[in-house]
Design an enzyme around this catalytic site. Sequence first.
Site, short mmCIF file in Angstrom:
data_model
loop_
_atom_site.label_atom_id
_atom_site.label_comp_id
_atom_site.label_asym_id
_atom_site.label_seq_id
_atom_site.Cartn_x
_atom_site.Cartn_y
_atom_site.Cartn_z
N THR A 92 0.84 -1.33 -0.17
CA THR A 92 0.18 0.12 0.04
C THR A 92 0.88 1.18 0.16
O THR A 92 0.38 2.11 -0.64
CB THR A 92 -0.88 -0.01 0.97
OG1 THR A 92 -1.56 -1.09 1.12
CG2 THR A 92 -1.71 1.20 1.44
N THR A 93 1.99 1.56 0.93
CA THR A 93 2.81 2.62 1.09
C THR A 93 3.66 2.74 -0.25
O THR A 93 3.92 4.11 -0.53
CB THR A 93 3.83 2.53 2.28
OG1 THR A 93 3.08 1.98 3.21
CG2 THR A 93 4.43 3.58 2.44
N TYR A 137 -13.45 -3.00 -3.46
CA TYR A 137 -14.53 -2.37 -4.59
C TYR A 137 -15.46 -3.58 -4.70
O TYR A 137 -16.49 -3.44 -4.10
CB TYR A 137 -13.98 -1.70 -5.47
CG TYR A 137 -15.07 -0.80 -6.22
CD1 TYR A 137 -15.67 0.12 -5.64
CD2 TYR A 137 -15.67 -1.29 -7.37
CE1 TYR A 137 -16.43 0.93 -6.41
CE2 TYR A 137 -16.49 -0.76 -8.18
CZ TYR A 137 -17.11 0.30 -7.41
OH TYR A 137 -18.21 0.85 -7.98
N TYR A 144 -3.08 -9.98 3.74
CA TYR A 144 -2.93 -8.57 4.21
C TYR A 144 -4.45 -8.34 4.62
O TYR A 144 -5.44 -8.02 3.48
CB TYR A 144 -2.41 -7.64 3.26
CG TYR A 144 -2.22 -6.22 3.83
CD1 TYR A 144 -2.36 -5.85 4.96
CD2 TYR A 144 -1.96 -5.32 2.71
CE1 TYR A 144 -2.50 -4.35 5.13
CE2 TYR A 144 -1.90 -3.97 2.85
CZ TYR A 144 -2.18 -3.50 4.25
OH TYR A 144 -1.88 -2.04 4.62
N ARG A 179 -9.45 0.25 4.26
CA ARG A 179 -9.14 0.59 2.94
C ARG A 179 -10.24 -0.31 2.12
O ARG A 179 -10.33 0.29 0.91
CB ARG A 179 -7.59 0.21 2.51
CG ARG A 179 -6.92 1.40 3.11
CD ARG A 179 -5.43 1.29 2.58
NE ARG A 179 -4.47 2.44 3.10
CZ ARG A 179 -4.28 3.22 2.19
NH1 ARG A 179 -4.66 3.54 1.10
NH2 ARG A 179 -3.28 4.17 2.72
N LYS A 190 -0.78 -10.25 7.86
CA LYS A 190 -0.39 -8.70 8.27
C LYS A 190 -1.73 -8.12 8.71
O LYS A 190 -2.80 -7.97 7.95
CB LYS A 190 -0.05 -8.02 7.06
CG LYS A 190 0.30 -6.61 7.40
CD LYS A 190 0.67 -5.58 6.10
CE LYS A 190 0.65 -4.17 6.48
NZ LYS A 190 1.02 -3.18 5.48
N ILE A 218 5.06 -4.99 9.63
CA ILE A 218 5.16 -4.56 8.57
C ILE A 218 4.99 -3.05 8.43
O ILE A 218 3.93 -2.62 8.60
CB ILE A 218 4.51 -5.49 7.11
CG1 ILE A 218 4.91 -6.64 7.10
CG2 ILE A 218 4.41 -4.56 5.94
CD1 ILE A 218 4.02 -7.67 6.16
#
Length: 293
Positions: free
Chosen positions: A45-46, A108, A134, A139, A162, A204
């Site tokens: 993501t980052t 989504y 994850y 999000r 994660k 993480i």
Amino acid sequence: MMIFEGSGVALATPFTENGISYDTLEKLVEFQIENGTDALIACGTTGEPATMTDDEQRSVIECVVKTASGRVPVIAGVGGNNTAHVITSAKAAQALGANALLAVTPYYNKCTNAGLLAHFTALADATDLPVILYNVPSRTGVNISPAIYESLCCHEKIAGIKEASGNIAQVVETARRIRGKAALYSGNDDQVVPLLSLGGNGVISVLANIMPKYVHNMVRNYLDGKIREACEMQLEINPLVSALFTEVNPIPIKTALRMIGFDMGPFRLPLTELEQKNYENLLMQMRSFGLCD
């Protein structure tokens, strides 16, 4: 199979006006390795894969793998909401030399629990690489329940999770169900020590982009039985962690990387520059830790 123990950094991706700044990316990787980071996560993501082309994502993974040169594991982010595309990305990551995969829940279009089981099982079956699941429902709008974790972690190639739900009660039950089956990594920098106390194996981390040695030492202290020292480090760093999440990640962390001298380039829309009041708060916190002038 344990992919890593300790601090894995969710690497930010430095951009140019029309591509990736590979020189800066190489410098970021060297900075992390020199300061004790235990694993590198590319295109999580980052790393902003949502605004990168497939070719860009693969080139970033390739650059990180080549620069790391086997010194620490490289984990490739391949998550998405199209299972077939995720599998294609996973196969490409394996071909590029990644050591493991990180896959977020489908977003989504979402899916049912049956869909989660089918999606992650298909991914785990697609390559020879171990997979870290994850979970970040803030999000994606999809949450992995403890029971689904338990089922998924029976797969021989699902090696870790994660956890970034922020729901400690859920994480406790998850830890109970997956113990001995998969590694547990915190996905929240403000909950590293709490997850370690449940038998976790590391983090993480976003914070590790700017404080790799600190995050490594915090985790190492806990794992070495220096519980009080680890707890103090978690409490001490919390104001900076809060400042790094005043706006959506990775806006603040890329701003912080600029503050310590890395040329991260422009933000790609829809992400924009950090608001002035949040910039000033971040700068104050950075200065309090001696990270910048």
